[in-house]
Design a protein around this motif. Structure first.
Motif, PDB file in Angstrom:
ATOM      1  N   GLN A 150     -12.785 -37.681  12.325  1.00  0.00           N
ATOM      2  CA  GLN A 150     -12.600 -36.747  12.720  1.00  0.00           C
ATOM      3  C   GLN A 150     -12.274 -35.638  10.874  1.00  0.00           C
ATOM      4  O   GLN A 150     -11.813 -35.868  10.270  1.00  0.00           O
ATOM      5  CB  GLN A 150     -12.955 -35.922  13.673  1.00  0.00           C
TER       6      GLN A 150
ATOM      7  N   GLN B 245      -9.332 -37.847  10.669  1.00  0.00           N
ATOM      8  CA  GLN B 245      -8.546 -37.995  12.016  1.00  0.00           C
ATOM      9  C   GLN B 245      -8.958 -39.391  12.845  1.00  0.00           C
ATOM     10  O   GLN B 245     -10.401 -38.857  12.480  1.00  0.00           O
ATOM     11  CB  GLN B 245      -7.895 -36.946  12.286  1.00  0.00           C
ATOM     12  N   ASN B 246      -7.846 -39.939  13.425  1.00  0.00           N
ATOM     13  CA  ASN B 246      -9.409 -40.617  14.427  1.00  0.00           C
ATOM     14  C   ASN B 246      -7.877 -40.508  15.460  1.00  0.00           C
ATOM     15  O   ASN B 246      -7.027 -41.477  15.233  1.00  0.00           O
ATOM     16  CB  ASN B 246      -9.756 -42.177  14.045  1.00  0.00           C
ATOM     17  N   ALA B 247      -7.884 -39.739  16.825  1.00  0.00           N
ATOM     18  CA  ALA B 247      -7.005 -39.646  17.652  1.00  0.00           C
ATOM     19  C   ALA B 247      -6.724 -41.478  18.069  1.00  0.00           C
ATOM     20  O   ALA B 247      -5.900 -41.328  19.027  1.00  0.00           O
ATOM     21  CB  ALA B 247      -7.485 -38.403  19.065  1.00  0.00           C
TER      22      ALA B 247
ATOM     23  N   LEU C  18      -4.238 -39.845  11.251  1.00  0.00           N
ATOM     24  CA  LEU C  18      -4.192 -38.272  10.704  1.00  0.00           C
ATOM     25  C   LEU C  18      -4.079 -38.548   9.303  1.00  0.00           C
ATOM     26  O   LEU C  18      -2.347 -38.710   8.831  1.00  0.00           O
ATOM     27  CB  LEU C  18      -3.291 -37.295  11.661  1.00  0.00           C
TER      28      LEU C  18
ATOM     29  N   TYR D 296      -6.528 -33.878  17.200  1.00  0.00           N
ATOM     30  CA  TYR D 296      -7.991 -33.752  17.702  1.00  0.00           C
ATOM     31  C   TYR D 296      -8.636 -33.305  17.625  1.00  0.00           C
ATOM     32  O   TYR D 296      -9.439 -32.907  16.956  1.00  0.00           O
ATOM     33  CB  TYR D 296      -7.804 -35.368  18.054  1.00  0.00           C
TER      34      TYR D 296
END
Length: 243
Positions: free
Chosen positions: A101, A117-119, A124, A167
């Motif tokens: 994202q 970011q990728n939760a 992040l 996120y």
């Protein structure tokens, strides 16, 4: 640079860049240049020979270092510039994710800042500028970010509430979900999802992805009324499955 190439009709663009519905690409003012000015940090001479595959191909010369390299895409060119500034060699690792994202917090005079970011792997990373965005995405997609010490993927690990909150809030200006489907012609092909409007568009290169983001930020389009799947805890698993 793309705007200048279009105004000169050289090099010819092999395919028209895609855009979001009803959104035009930004048209910055082109002014006459009477003399060259070197940069305080570095100066690059870029010779774009072709515009194939929704990107650029040509040569880039670092004038201070008297070094010339060929590039097959804008993404590859930006990586070359970044390596000169950072002094780091190109690294390749096991890919741990195909999604991220991009949360845009500000866009002033074409300079974007925000977060990649990728939760789901608790990653992040903040970025500033197009090169910073490319560098952050390369680390996430291609340099093994998110692996543990044994080299195994962390995809699917438990997500902290703090990470998920960051996120799902998105960016102050706009938020885009990126899914990489292919890696051809030294660039990326995939799908970009504009979270505030719910619109999706396929992109054939990093350049096309950047132009889609720039046009969305420039448009000032009001947010559409739609259900954001990522703002509710109950839809986490659905979001994970859909990428």
């Amino acid at each position: 640079m793309n705007r200048i190439f279009d105004s000169m009709s050289c090099p010819k663009q092999a395919m028209e860049l895609r855009r979001f519905t009803g959104i035009e690409y930004p048209e910055p003012v082109i002014r006459e240049c009477n003399r060259y000015q070197n940069g305080r940090l570095a100066t690059f001479q870029i010779y774009v020979k072709f515009r194939y595959n929704a990107s650029w191909q040509g040569d880039i010369t670092w004038l201070e270092g008297e070094q010339t390299e060929s590039f097959e895409s804008l993404l590859q060119m930006l990586q070359m510039i970044d390596r000169i500034f950072t002094g780091q060699s190109e690294e390749r690792g096991t890919r741990v994710t195909k999604i991220c994202q991009i949360a845009i917090n500000s866009c002033e005079k074409g300079l974007v800042t925000g977060r990649v970011q990728n939760a789901f792997i608790n990653h992040l990373e903040r970025f500033k500028g197009t090169i910073g965005l490319a560098d952050a995405m390369v680390r996430l997609f291609e340099a093994g970010v998110g692996e543990n010490d044994s080299g195994k993927s962390l995809e699917g690990k438990i997500i902290s509430e703090e990470t998920w909150d960051s996120y799902r809030l998105g960016g102050k200006e706009a938020t885009f979900l990126i899914k990489i489907l292919f890696r051809e012609h030294s660039t990326w092909q995939g799908v970009i999802y504009w979270r505030e409007t719910g619109e999706k568009q396929a992109f054939r290169s990093f350049l096309e992805m950047i132009m889609l983001i720039a046009s969305a930020l420039e448009s000032g389009k009001e947010e559409s009324e739609f259900e954001d799947r990522f703002t509710t805890t109950n839809n986490r698993e659905k979001a994970r499955m859909e990428g």
